[in-house]
Design a protein around this motif. Structure first.
Motif, mmCIF file in Angstrom:
data_model
loop_
_atom_site.group_PDB
_atom_site.id
_atom_site.type_symbol
_atom_site.label_atom_id
_atom_site.label_comp_id
_atom_site.label_asym_id
_atom_site.label_seq_id
_atom_site.Cartn_x
_atom_site.Cartn_y
_atom_site.Cartn_z
ATOM 1 N N ALA A 50 0.835 -1.191 0.000
ATOM 2 C CA ALA A 50 0.000 0.000 0.000
ATOM 3 C C ALA A 50 0.869 1.239 0.000
ATOM 4 O O ALA A 50 2.041 1.201 0.393
ATOM 5 N N ILE A 51 0.278 2.345 -0.447
ATOM 6 C CA ILE A 51 1.002 3.612 -0.518
ATOM 7 C C ILE A 51 0.053 4.747 -0.167
ATOM 8 O O ILE A 51 -1.060 4.817 -0.667
ATOM 9 N N THR A 52 0.505 5.616 0.728
ATOM 10 C CA THR A 52 -0.341 6.738 1.126
ATOM 11 C C THR A 52 -0.211 7.886 0.134
ATOM 12 O O THR A 52 0.700 7.926 -0.697
ATOM 13 N N TRP A 53 -1.127 8.824 0.235
ATOM 14 C CA TRP A 53 -1.014 10.036 -0.561
ATOM 15 C C TRP A 53 -0.145 11.060 0.171
ATOM 16 O O TRP A 53 0.695 11.716 -0.438
ATOM 17 N N GLY A 59 3.956 0.447 2.513
ATOM 18 C CA GLY A 59 3.982 -0.695 3.407
ATOM 19 C C GLY A 59 3.881 -1.956 2.583
ATOM 20 O O GLY A 59 3.233 -1.973 1.528
ATOM 21 N N TYR A 60 4.531 -3.018 3.031
ATOM 22 C CA TYR A 60 4.564 -4.283 2.295
ATOM 23 C C TYR A 60 4.356 -5.456 3.242
ATOM 24 O O TYR A 60 4.771 -5.425 4.402
ATOM 25 N N ALA A 61 3.741 -6.489 2.688
ATOM 26 C CA ALA A 61 3.689 -7.755 3.408
ATOM 27 C C ALA A 61 5.104 -8.313 3.488
ATOM 28 O O ALA A 61 5.908 -8.129 2.560
ATOM 29 N N ILE A 108 -3.569 -1.947 6.255
ATOM 30 C CA ILE A 108 -3.149 -3.241 5.714
ATOM 31 C C ILE A 108 -4.243 -4.291 5.803
ATOM 32 O O ILE A 108 -3.996 -5.467 5.532
ATOM 33 N N THR A 109 -5.456 -3.891 6.173
ATOM 34 C CA THR A 109 -6.543 -4.860 6.246
ATOM 35 C C THR A 109 -7.580 -4.577 5.159
ATOM 36 O O THR A 109 -7.740 -3.451 4.702
#
Length: 126
Positions: A50-53, A59-61, A108-109
């Motif tokens: 995921a990546i924020t604005w 973030g990565y698993a 992450i969910t």
């Protein structure tokens, strides 16, 4: 609500690379956290990246850390997942998703995200 379309899936040999894309329509990506999830047959949908604005924090698993890279191009309303050194356990349907909340740490969910694409199949052969 934003509509999402994934592309770039296919069959790739273990150790190879693949680049997934996610295109948005209906609303801009700006302001949203964007994520990739995957689902293997018979398994729950799981977080990939995921990546924020705000600050473009990523973030990565643990299972993909160091092999996959998430990126976004808000001018094109697009998001990408570069997959390198893929493994058979990376096989699954990959979904892009949008989290409408402003975050500095990406969620992450599955429940953090409220818009989903239809998915693109990735198959890694050994």
């Amino acid at each position: 609500q934003v509509q999402l379309v994934e592309s770039g899936g296919g069959v790739v040999q273990a150790g190879g690379s693949l680049r997934l894309s996610c295109a948005a329509s209906g609303r801009t990506f700006s302001g949203y956290t964007l994520g990739w999830f995957r689902q293997a047959p018979g398994k729950e949908r799981e977080f990939v990246a995921a990546i924020t604005w705000v600050g473009t924090h990523t973030g990565y698993a643990d299972s993909v850390k160091g092999r996959f890279t998430i990126s976004r191009d808000d001018a094109k309303n697009a998001m990408y997942l570069q997959m390198n050194n893929v493994k058979p356990e990376d096989t699954g349907v990959y979904y892009c998703a949008v989290d409408p909340k402003v975050r500095t740490v990406p969620g992450i969910t599955v429940d953090d995200y409220n818009s989903w694409g239809q998915g693109t199949q990735v198959t890694v052969s050994s």
